[in-house]
Design an enzyme around this catalytic site. Structure first.
Site, PDB file in Angstrom:
ATOM      1  N   LYS A 160     -79.155  50.516 -53.924  1.00 22.98           N
ATOM      2  CA  LYS A 160     -77.967  49.715 -53.604  1.00 22.98           C
ATOM      3  C   LYS A 160     -77.920  48.541 -54.581  1.00 22.98           C
ATOM      4  O   LYS A 160     -78.921  48.206 -55.219  1.00 22.98           O
ATOM      5  CB  LYS A 160     -78.018  49.214 -52.155  1.00 22.98           C
ATOM      6  CG  LYS A 160     -78.059  50.335 -51.115  1.00 22.98           C
ATOM      7  CD  LYS A 160     -76.739  51.101 -51.011  1.00 22.98           C
ATOM      8  CE  LYS A 160     -76.905  52.446 -50.345  1.00 22.98           C
ATOM      9  NZ  LYS A 160     -76.646  52.519 -48.938  1.00 22.98           N
TER      10      LYS A 160
HETATM   11  C1  PLP Z   1     -76.536  53.273 -47.664  1.00 24.94           C
HETATM   12  C2  PLP Z   1     -75.389  53.263 -46.755  1.00 24.94           C
HETATM   13  C3  PLP Z   1     -75.535  53.043 -45.371  1.00 24.94           C
HETATM   14  C4  PLP Z   1     -76.868  53.046 -44.673  1.00 24.94           C
HETATM   15  O1  PLP Z   1     -77.783  52.159 -45.103  1.00 24.94           O
HETATM   16  P1  PLP Z   1     -79.361  52.455 -44.921  1.00 24.94           P
HETATM   17  O2  PLP Z   1     -79.973  51.172 -45.343  1.00 24.94           O
HETATM   18  O3  PLP Z   1     -79.700  53.591 -45.823  1.00 24.94           O
HETATM   19  O4  PLP Z   1     -79.600  52.753 -43.490  1.00 24.94           O
HETATM   20  C5  PLP Z   1     -74.403  52.930 -44.603  1.00 24.94           C
HETATM   21  N1  PLP Z   1     -73.176  53.054 -45.147  1.00 24.94           N
HETATM   22  C6  PLP Z   1     -72.988  53.287 -46.449  1.00 24.94           C
HETATM   23  C7  PLP Z   1     -71.602  53.412 -46.977  1.00 24.94           C
HETATM   24  C8  PLP Z   1     -74.085  53.425 -47.295  1.00 24.94           C
HETATM   25  O5  PLP Z   1     -73.880  53.678 -48.597  1.00 24.94           O
END
Ligand code: PLP
Length: 368
Positions: free
Chosen positions: A188
């Site tokens: 991310k």
């Molecule tokens: C990565 C992601 C999540 C979930 O996050 P995690 O930290 O992996 O639980 C939720 N929504 C979107 C759009 C994502 O890209």
């Protein structure tokens, strides 16, 4: 042959800031502030300041952030929450975990973001709210979604997991809706050395409630006022995130530079790109294009040593896990088109000039 290009390479960030990261981890270890604690709290404060909300409540991942947001809004059995069909599945999990039903709305054909017109069609007497996703780092049309929500008395929650630092009409994502849900999953735009997430909000009641929920349902240790969860942010993750947060503005600028170059310099008419309305500032978490013969293009890039991947090959409404909801192929045609034709090109802040150029050249010389 030139060096392979990865879709994303986190080792370059680690190599560049290794000492600083390890010192931060060392401090946590020396004080054994492992679960929650001062380093997690310090990150919450810094992250709230970065986003521009009164509160940021760190949790163990983005999925938990969404779950907590739904619980804090009182979503439960019998309720419906509208979410986009084209998103990472976790957007819908938060709704499902509460016993409520996610209702999938199609995206627009140009921005690939949730289509306000489709939201309107899905509203029933059971609808409680809408989760909009700033997908691939591109803000969804918050103005139009909020107008519909207000007219029907619904909440809007932002899924900001892919959009740290993006802006809609000059306002940071995470400050727009009732709450903003962030993920710090590795890869991310801002990431932990493990898992992490946060819920941003201005209302103290949400902040207090989520603080209790993530902490086994207690305000006072061993007195559990409601069913809670172990969703705390780890101290090591808080410490690492506080280091990374300083670099996020620079990373965002790099992502935007690369994203704009792809938009301008990839001119092959076989590609369609996400459109970026002028009232938004995207942060290019993922650079996704559509191509008529997607698998052929991925193989062509792989042959040239360039890794591409897919976000996402199956839209949420057609996932097996949601088979019980009874959606059919054809229910969300734009999301389905994307799932079948999307390809994600390499994009990460530490990409080198020659790598960016090679991706552009390869895309332009692809004959289909
Ligand atoms: C990565 C992601 C999540 C979930 O996050 P995690 O930290 O992996 O639980 C939720 N929504 C979107 C759009 C994502 O890209």
């Amino acid at each position: 042959m030139s060096e392979p290009i990865k879709r994303i390479d986190l080792t370059r960030d680690y190599e560049a800031h290794r000492e600083e990261y390890l010192e931060a981890i060392e401090r946590v270890c020396a004080q054994t502030a492992f679960s929650g604690g001062k380093y997690a709290d310090a990150f919450d404060e810094a992250f709230a300041a970065y986003v521009g909300t009164r509160y940021a409540c760190g949790v163990n991942n983005g999925t938990s952030a969404l779950h907590c947001a739904m619980l804090a809004l009182g979503v439960g059995k019998g309720d419906q929450v509208i979410v986009p069909a084209n998103t990472y599945i976790a957007t819908a999990w938060g709704v499902t975990y509460t016993g409520a039903e996610p209702v999938f709305a199609d995206c627009r054909a140009d921005t690939w973001e949730i289509d306000p017109g489709e939201i309107e069609k899905k509203i029933t007497s059971r609808t409680k709210g809408i989760i909009g996703v700033h997908l691939y780092g591109q803000p969804f049309d918050y103005g139009a979604v909020k107008e519909i929500a207000d007219r029907h008395g619904l909440f809007v929650v932002e899924d900001c997991a892919q959009a740290h630092g993006a802006r809609f009409e000059g306002r940071n994502v995470g400050t727009l809706g009732e709450m903003g849900c962030f993920s710090f999953y590795p890869g991310k735009n801002l990431y932990a050395f493990g898992e992490g997430g946060s819920v941003t909000c201005d209302k103290e009641a949400y902040y207090r409630h989520i603080t209790r929920l993530k902490n086994q349902g207690c305000d006072v240790r061993y007195y559990h006022d409601e069913v809670g969860y172990n969703y705390r942010l780890e101290g090591i993750q808080g410490a690492v995130l506080s280091v990374s947060l300083k670099y996020l503005p620079g990373w965002t600028k790099k992502r935007q530079e690369i994203g704009r170059r792809y938009l301008q310099e990839i001119t092959n008419p076989l590609f369609t790109m996400q459109s970026h309305p002028s009232n938004t500032e995207p942060v290019f978490h993922l650079f996704v294009v559509t191509v008529p013969h997607r698998d052929d293009f991925v193989a062509y890039m792989a042959q040239a040593g360039v890794e591409c991947n897919l976000h996402y090959p199956v839209p949420c409404h057609l996932q097996k896990a949601y088979g019980y909801l009874g959606y059919q192929k054809g229910d969300c045609p734009n999301a389905e088109y994307l799932a079948e034709h999307c390809v994600t090109l390499p994009l990460f802040p530490e990409m080198r000039e020659e790598e960016i150029c090679r991706v552009i050249e390869l895309c332009n010389s692809y004959q289909g």
